[in-house]
Design a protein around this motif. Structure first.
Motif, short mmCIF file in Angstrom:
data_model
loop_
_atom_site.label_atom_id
_atom_site.label_comp_id
_atom_site.label_asym_id
_atom_site.label_seq_id
_atom_site.Cartn_x
_atom_site.Cartn_y
_atom_site.Cartn_z
N UNK A 1 0.83 -1.20 0.00
CA UNK A 1 0.00 0.00 0.00
C UNK A 1 0.87 1.25 0.00
N UNK A 2 0.21 2.38 -0.21
CA UNK A 2 0.90 3.67 -0.15
C UNK A 2 1.55 3.85 1.23
N UNK A 3 0.84 3.46 2.28
CA UNK A 3 1.38 3.58 3.63
C UNK A 3 2.61 2.68 3.80
N UNK B 1 0.43 12.06 7.52
CA UNK B 1 -0.80 12.67 8.02
C UNK B 1 -1.20 11.97 9.31
N UNK B 2 -2.11 12.59 10.06
CA UNK B 2 -2.55 11.97 11.32
C UNK B 2 -3.17 10.60 11.07
N UNK B 3 -4.00 10.49 10.04
CA UNK B 3 -4.64 9.20 9.74
C UNK B 3 -3.61 8.16 9.36
N UNK B 4 -2.61 8.55 8.55
CA UNK B 4 -1.56 7.60 8.17
C UNK B 4 -0.78 7.14 9.39
N UNK B 5 -0.45 8.07 10.29
CA UNK B 5 0.36 7.72 11.45
C UNK B 5 -0.40 6.77 12.38
N UNK C 1 -5.09 -4.86 11.15
CA UNK C 1 -5.39 -4.22 9.89
C UNK C 1 -6.25 -2.99 10.16
N UNK C 2 -5.74 -1.78 9.92
CA UNK C 2 -6.52 -0.58 10.23
C UNK C 2 -7.80 -0.44 9.42
N UNK C 3 -7.86 -1.07 8.25
CA UNK C 3 -9.06 -0.99 7.44
C UNK C 3 -10.23 -1.71 8.08
#
Length: 693
Positions: free
Chosen positions: A16-18, A191-195, A206-208
């Protein structure tokens, strides 16, 4: 859904991008989290030990290097990890070779008769092996229950040696150094969400598959590692991974069984003046803490003093310590039952069921909101090598973020010093975890402040049920404009009629508070009577009690043609949402009537197999509902952005989130009630607007 940048092989995890960003900003310090399971085998070692080894060989996104690294780690474990059943074979190997490196847990004690320190190997079975004082001073945790180490062990043959076994070298398995400036600079690139997602992946999930609140609940478990003298309790159903973080995550934490707690082990042994666990570990977690078991009252008294004052006594000497304390245990009854008949602390042992002790807890983590662990929750994405993050959190323990909210917000003047300390410490811990570079927006600060207030409010509200002599507190805050904001716990929103009992019926009952005592979850639409709801309905985040049957069916009943526009009917759970709405329509219509339903959505284009799954799913739904009297047709139109339902009876329902109004969840069982009852699922914040022609 997370964007995809690579999919080189169907059997390989999608990068993923992350994942790419993590490898770019933290080269050599992140590792793919599914690798731990691949190399563990039958080696019963903590996850941080395995990740220490993986970091040496597999901290990359190159698949060939990862595969080679896995083999190297497997070989190291095969050659050096000591299995209990093979201990004698390893000893013989050391004797034959004269020297051999082992991976084992090593504990050290002082032999006061010989005036030397001696080591014991957990799996190898060696005891009373001399170890030099300098090594012990460098690694004092060897004296407090043991540390996993890589040890070079030598054997001296012949008759002239009293001590045949010799420790030639010892290295605890943990990070050698930590660059704080690099950590903070790299954090600023996310970003905050990414971190948050990177931290969640580091823990292994899995954050999703977790809601924003679900992610915060997981991160609260890390606060004891980043905040000194933090007192956390988590009670909830079994199987939610309550002890995982404290046993697998960090070499600075110690997990012990609740039944093994004693004053000498925890604080100080007065017979030899040896300091206990709180003097050496950052976190001491007590597993299996709940249940009806006998507890030494003296221990509770010492613990209360330490939790309040951060000190304990050794004779006439008062010793400070900074270990955080975590109490984890299982509940046996659902939340509504506990609220109706007792309180949320009912599972604690009797000695701890004491208002003075409970008032020293900074936060109550609601374990019943945490998803039950199952395979689908685990991630194959990249996260920090846990030992690296453990060192980052340990570095941040010395800093104080507790007043970071004060430029924009102020706590209620009504709350006590202990309430304020609980809020501030939880807030400080969350800020260190998520915004260590101190670059949070006002909205982000407010979100964490509300969450911290809720954690302490849950403690205090339950204490009021136990000790009615304590004063009630209005929990909330004012913003810079002077506007007051109440804060409620999630249980208070879900079950207001049960939550506001001042005591359990069994102990004298309690009066219901006035209606304005606390906010409550907005009711689902009224469906009784001929008049249907019109206008906007705001659905709050994380609420329960909502379902398609209540939200849509009253307005769809009687329609023979229905059009649904929702560009996001692609993922499996979104296809399930459509199917569940169609099933409700079937239940509501006369059995002999046909209802034509036309769906307009956007075509999945990110991956060929995802596109195929979408088409197959829609086709399967069409066949299934056809037997119930639904004629389903579908069109793909990528230009449609509005989400709405329209009927030939004149209703237009605008959907803020489309049909996707429920938070993701993972079924712990095929009998999970949420699979059958939508009103037991947590919602996403959204607005539904009903318009009548």
């Amino acid at each position: 859904m997370t964007d995809t940048v690579d999919d080189t092989a169907a059997e390989q995890p999608r990068l993923t991008v992350l994942d790419t960003k993590a490898n770019t900003e933290f080269p050599g310090l992140v590792v793919r989290k599914d690798l731990v399971g691949r190399v563990r085998g039958n080696a019963v070692v903590p996850g941080y030990v395995l990740e220490f080894l993986l970091a040496q060989y597999c901290a990359t996104d190159d698949e060939a290097t990862i595969d080679a690294g896995i083999e190297s780690v497997r070989n190291i474990l095969a050659q050096h990890y000591v299995h209990r059943g093979e201990a004698e074979l390893v000893k013989s190997t050391i004797r034959d070779r004269g020297r051999h490196r082992v991976i084992d847990k090593v504990a050290v004690v002082l032999d006061d008769k010989k005036d030397i320190h001696t080591a014991a190997f957990s799996n190898l079975g060696l005891k009373a092996v001399p170890i030099d004082d300098r090594t012990v001073k460098q690694h004092p945790k060897l004296l407090t229950g043991g540390v996993w180490c890589m040890v070079d062990v030598e054997y001296s043959a012949g008759d002239s040696h009293e001590d045949r076994w010799i420790i030639a070298g010892l290295k605890p398995i943990q990070l050698g150094q930590f660059d704080a400036e690099r950590y903070l600079a790299a954090r600023a690139k996310f970003s905050t969400e990414e971190w948050i997602d990177l931290l969640v992946q580091t823990v292994g999930f899995d954050p999703e598959r977790l809601s924003p609140r679900g992610k915060l609940l997981q991160l609260v478990r890390l606060i004891p590692f980043v905040e000194r003298n933090y007192n956390l309790v988590e009670l909830g159903p079994k199987g939610t991974g309550k002890s995982h973080v404290y046993s697998e995550f960090s070499p600075h934490g110690m997990l012990i069984s609740g039944g093994e707690i004693t004053v000498p082990k925890l604080f100080v042994n007065n017979s030899n003046n040896r300091v206990g666990l709180v003097g050496f570990w950052d976190v001491v977690a007590f597993d299996e803490f709940a249940g009806h078991k006998r507890v030494d009252k003296a221990l509770v008294d010492v613990m209360k003093n330490y939790m309040a004052n951060k000190t304990f006594s050794r004779g006439v000497e008062t010793i400070p310590a900074e270990a955080s304390m975590v109490f984890i245990g299982n509940t046996s009854r659902p939340v509504p039952t506990m609220l109706a008949h007792s309180d949320l602390f009912e599972a604690l042992p009797e000695s701890y069921y004491d208002a003075a002790y409970l008032d020293r807890l900074h936060c109550y983590l609601p374990g019943w909101e945490v998803e039950t662990i199952r395979r689908e929750l685990f991630t194959d994405g990249y996260g920090f090598v846990v030992d690296y993050l453990a060192e980052a959190l340990r570095h941040l323990r010395t800093q104080d973020f507790s007043d970071a909210y004060t430029p924009d917000f102020a706590l209620s003047e009504d709350i006590s010093t202990r309430d304020r300390d609980g809020v501030r410490k939880t807030f400080s811990g969350l800020m260190k975890l998520i915004h260590p570079h101190r670059d949070a927006t006002t909205a982000e600060v407010e979100e964490l402040l509300r969450f911290a207030i809720e954690g302490r409010k849950r403690v205090k509200d339950q204490i009021l049920r136990i000790d009615r002599t304590m004063n009630t507190v209005r929990f909330g805050y004012t913003n810079s404009a002077g506007t007051w904001h109440d804060v409620a716990t999630q249980e208070e929103l879900d079950y207001p009629h049960l939550y506001h009992r001042t005591s359990a019926p069994a102990t004298g009952g309690g009066e219901e508070p006035p209606a304005e005592a606390s906010p409550a979850t907005p009711a689902a639409p009224e469906v009784s009577g001929p008049k249907l709801r019109t206008g906007a309905l705001d659905i709050p985040d994380n609420a329960i009690g909502y379902s398609y049957a209540d939200l849509f069916i009253p307005h769809l009943r009687g329609a023979t043609r229905i059009e649904i526009i929702d560009p996001y009917i692609r993922a499996p759970h979104q296809l399930r949402n459509l199917w569940e709405l169609l099933v409700e329509i079937i239940s509501a219509k006369p059995v002999d009537e046909i209802v034509a339903v036309h769906v307009i959505t956007a075509e999945e284009k990110s991956q060929e197999h995802w596109q195929r799954a979408q088409i197959v799913g829609l086709s399967d739904i069409k066949d299934a509902v056809g037997e119930g009297g639904i004629e389903l047709s579908c069109d793909f139109d990528s230009t449609k952005h509005d989400r709405r339902i329209t009927t030939d009876t004149g209703w237009r329902i605008h959907l803020g989130r489309g049909l996707d109004i429920f938070q993701p969840y993972t079924s712990a069982s095929r009998f999970d009630i949420r699979q059958r009852r939508q009103d037991r699922r947590r919602t996403k914040e959204c607005t539904i607007t009903y318009l009548e022609a």
